[in-house]
Design a protein around this motif. Structure first.
Motif, PDB file in Angstrom:
ATOM      1  N   VAL A  19      32.734  52.031  42.249  1.00  0.00           N
ATOM      2  CA  VAL A  19      33.060  50.822  43.009  1.00  0.00           C
ATOM      3  C   VAL A  19      32.848  51.110  44.492  1.00  0.00           C
ATOM      4  CG1 VAL A  19      34.842  49.123  43.542  1.00  0.00           C
ATOM      5  CG2 VAL A  19      34.744  50.143  41.283  1.00  0.00           C
ATOM      6  N   ALA A  21      32.683  49.217  48.562  1.00  0.00           N
ATOM      7  CA  ALA A  21      33.026  48.067  49.393  1.00  0.00           C
ATOM      8  C   ALA A  21      31.928  47.897  50.427  1.00  0.00           C
ATOM      9  CB  ALA A  21      34.368  48.267  50.068  1.00  0.00           C
ATOM     10  N   THR A  23      30.575  45.712  53.683  1.00  0.00           N
ATOM     11  CA  THR A  23      30.979  44.748  54.707  1.00  0.00           C
ATOM     12  C   THR A  23      29.862  43.734  54.895  1.00  0.00           C
ATOM     13  OG1 THR A  23      30.115  46.135  56.463  1.00  0.00           O
ATOM     14  CG2 THR A  23      32.437  46.388  55.937  1.00  0.00           C
ATOM     15  N   THR A  34      35.121  41.083  56.576  1.00  0.00           N
ATOM     16  CA  THR A  34      35.017  40.559  55.221  1.00  0.00           C
ATOM     17  C   THR A  34      34.230  41.560  54.384  1.00  0.00           C
ATOM     18  OG1 THR A  34      35.001  38.313  56.073  1.00  0.00           O
ATOM     19  CG2 THR A  34      34.243  38.620  53.822  1.00  0.00           C
ATOM     20  N   THR A  35      34.792  41.986  53.249  1.00  0.00           N
ATOM     21  CA  THR A  35      34.131  42.969  52.388  1.00  0.00           C
ATOM     22  C   THR A  35      33.932  42.409  50.990  1.00  0.00           C
ATOM     23  OG1 THR A  35      36.235  43.968  51.786  1.00  0.00           O
ATOM     24  CG2 THR A  35      35.071  44.956  53.639  1.00  0.00           C
ATOM     25  N   LEU A  36      32.912  42.909  50.334  1.00  0.00           N
ATOM     26  CA  LEU A  36      32.645  42.586  48.935  1.00  0.00           C
ATOM     27  C   LEU A  36      32.854  43.847  48.114  1.00  0.00           C
ATOM     28  CD1 LEU A  36      29.289  40.652  49.348  1.00  0.00           C
ATOM     29  CD2 LEU A  36      31.551  39.675  48.993  1.00  0.00           C
ATOM     30  N   ARG A  37      33.480  43.709  46.974  1.00  0.00           N
ATOM     31  CA  ARG A  37      33.674  44.827  46.056  1.00  0.00           C
ATOM     32  C   ARG A  37      32.597  44.740  44.988  1.00  0.00           C
ATOM     33  NH1 ARG A  37      39.271  46.667  43.266  1.00  0.00           N
ATOM     34  NH2 ARG A  37      37.990  47.800  41.836  1.00  0.00           N
TER      35      ARG A  37
END
Length: 60
Positions: A19, A21, A23, A34-37
């Motif tokens: 996984v 993260a 940005t 704001t981050t996306l996993r």
């Protein structure tokens, strides 16, 4: 006490880091990024792969 189960192999695509993260570059109203996993698509976020069989059955 030893375990009888074999150690799982790390995923060859993510090397055991399934996984991440990422940005996006934008900021939230409180100033954080704001981050996306994102999960590894090969192991589906587990970080391990199933052991391969040593032989392949062919023929009849």
């Amino acid at each position: 006490m030893p375990r009888n189960t074999p150690n799982p192999r790390p995923c060859r695509d993510c090397d055991g880091f399934p996984v991440v993260a990422i940005t996006t570059g934008t900021r939230n109203p409180d100033g954080t990024r704001t981050t996306l996993r994102v999960d590894c698509q090969a192991c589906h976020g587990t970080g391990t792969t199933a052991p391969t069989h040593a032989f392949v059955r062919a023929g009849r």
